[in-house]
Design an enzyme around this catalytic site. Sequence first.
Site, short mmCIF file in Angstrom:
data_model
loop_
_atom_site.label_atom_id
_atom_site.label_comp_id
_atom_site.label_asym_id
_atom_site.label_seq_id
_atom_site.Cartn_x
_atom_site.Cartn_y
_atom_site.Cartn_z
N ASN A 70 0.82 -1.19 0.00
CA ASN A 70 0.00 0.00 0.00
C ASN A 70 0.86 1.26 0.00
OD1 ASN A 70 -1.99 1.89 0.21
ND2 ASN A 70 -3.04 0.95 1.91
N ASP A 71 1.63 1.46 1.07
CA ASP A 71 2.41 2.70 1.19
C ASP A 71 3.39 2.88 0.04
OD1 ASP A 71 1.13 3.23 3.56
OD2 ASP A 71 2.63 2.16 4.75
#
Lengths: 95, 462
Positions: free
Chosen positions: B388-389
């Site tokens: 995600n990040d």
Amino acid sequence: MTTMAILTIFLLSIFVGFEVVAKVSTTLHTPLMSGANAIHGIILVGAILVADKATSTLETTLSILAVVLATINMVGGFVVTDRMLEMFKGKGGKK
Amino acid sequence: MNSNLYALIGLGVAVSFIMALKGLSAPKSARRGNLIGATGATIATVVVFFDPSSTKHHNTGLILAAIAFGVLVGVPAARKIQMTQMPQLVALFNGVGGGAAALVATVEYLNLSSEGKPSTANIVATVFTVIVGCTSFAGSVITFLKLQELMTTRPVIFPGGRFVIAATLAGVLATGGWTIASGGNTPLLVMGGLSLLFGVLFVLPVGGADVPIVISLLNAFTGLTVAASGYVLQSTLLIVAGTLVGASGTILTRLMAQAMGRSLFGTLFGAFTAKPQAAVGASEVRPVKSGSPDDVAILLNYASRVVIVPGFGLAVAQAQHTVRELADLLSTKGVEVAYGIHPVAGRMPGHMNVLLAEANVPYEQLVEMEEINPTFPQTDVVLVVGANDVVNPAAKTTPGCPIYGMPILDVASAGNVIFLKRSMRPGFAGIENDLLYDAKTTLLFGDAKDSLTKVVSALKNL
């Protein structure tokens, strides 16, 4: 040991430490950190030295605790690093 | 033992550590390097019992029992730990090392004090060791709790936090000065206590994404404490080994910070500059496009180039093998497959390489960020598995968010993006990802391994 000798050793070690890791690839950052971590487990030698001459209960308790902690650091550190690197190795063999 | 021979063995061990670090910096020699270091450390531990300058031998039995106990704790922990949890184990090992160094210096100080006031140089070295060792110990415990998710991974910032931290640091330095001036035992103990508190406060405001840098830094710190206690104990070996780790650890910390695009200064002094963040994500419900495994299989089947972006979620779900199965299947269908590896995918730099190597993913398919980013516009489908990040465009577009400035994988420039996610929960850094709401994004909810298995069987039926 004279202060000058200690200072010499200290400074030269800094340069060696800088040099040996200067070109490491990101892939190896984690194992290298873990390996360096195991190396400072050598404080075990210091822990043994102080435990060896400890006489009072306080000194003995603290130094034996230090021996336990340092052993965990050193032995655990080398074993976990080896486990990581074991996985990298497999590929070369199969090709 | 002859003292020259003893010194010579110490020198040999010091050299073995240099060779170990050198070996660890290249993939081919890494494992051998580690073994050389381990051998050196073992020899040093054995010969120290024959140290010619130490003749008292009060506690040999106890020491041997303590070593045995340490081995019984350390080895199974290192053997059994899941590779996904390895970063926190390294943090913990580092912490106990720092604690050990602080204890060693304290005992030697008590010992010297009982024979009169120790020399100023010795007190200074002791003060340094205790401060940094205690900070490293307490800080490592907090990083462990963060990585193990036993506490929040977000930065912990409380009102006036920076003043509390500054005051604690001032207290540490003041008690350090007091110890050096008076040489008593009480000031040293107060200083140790304050240093522990400082270690906690120092790491609390660090966000999840920056934790690896902090571990590396604390590792370098512990190295320096070992060197300082080597000075107190007059041991060349400890000075050399500790300094080596201190120096190489500092460089490594800088390299890591660069790889993550973080300023080292910002990470370290984040505690002083961080402001409480406005609560992002006022949980407005935005529409997302979610698909079925069949939809995903069709997208993949008709692609000519697919890039898989693995993240920590893949490791948690133990889906490395399934993802490789999918990649192999796509390759046989003539689809070009590559893995885009972000330098800090997983929890630490290089962590994802370790995890995928475990699943026998061919090394040539692992492509690093700088090389894969220019190829995204020619990529039809990007499959983001539990990451995600590292693909969050907020790192480019939202100044002030915790990951702003971190280089990311440019997946938004690909034709389609598929996210395999368990839920809409944000990533480790705790930031909302706008890409999830993009028109070209398809979400497939569920456990990564489960979803991948379904996609594989759907793909086989096409």
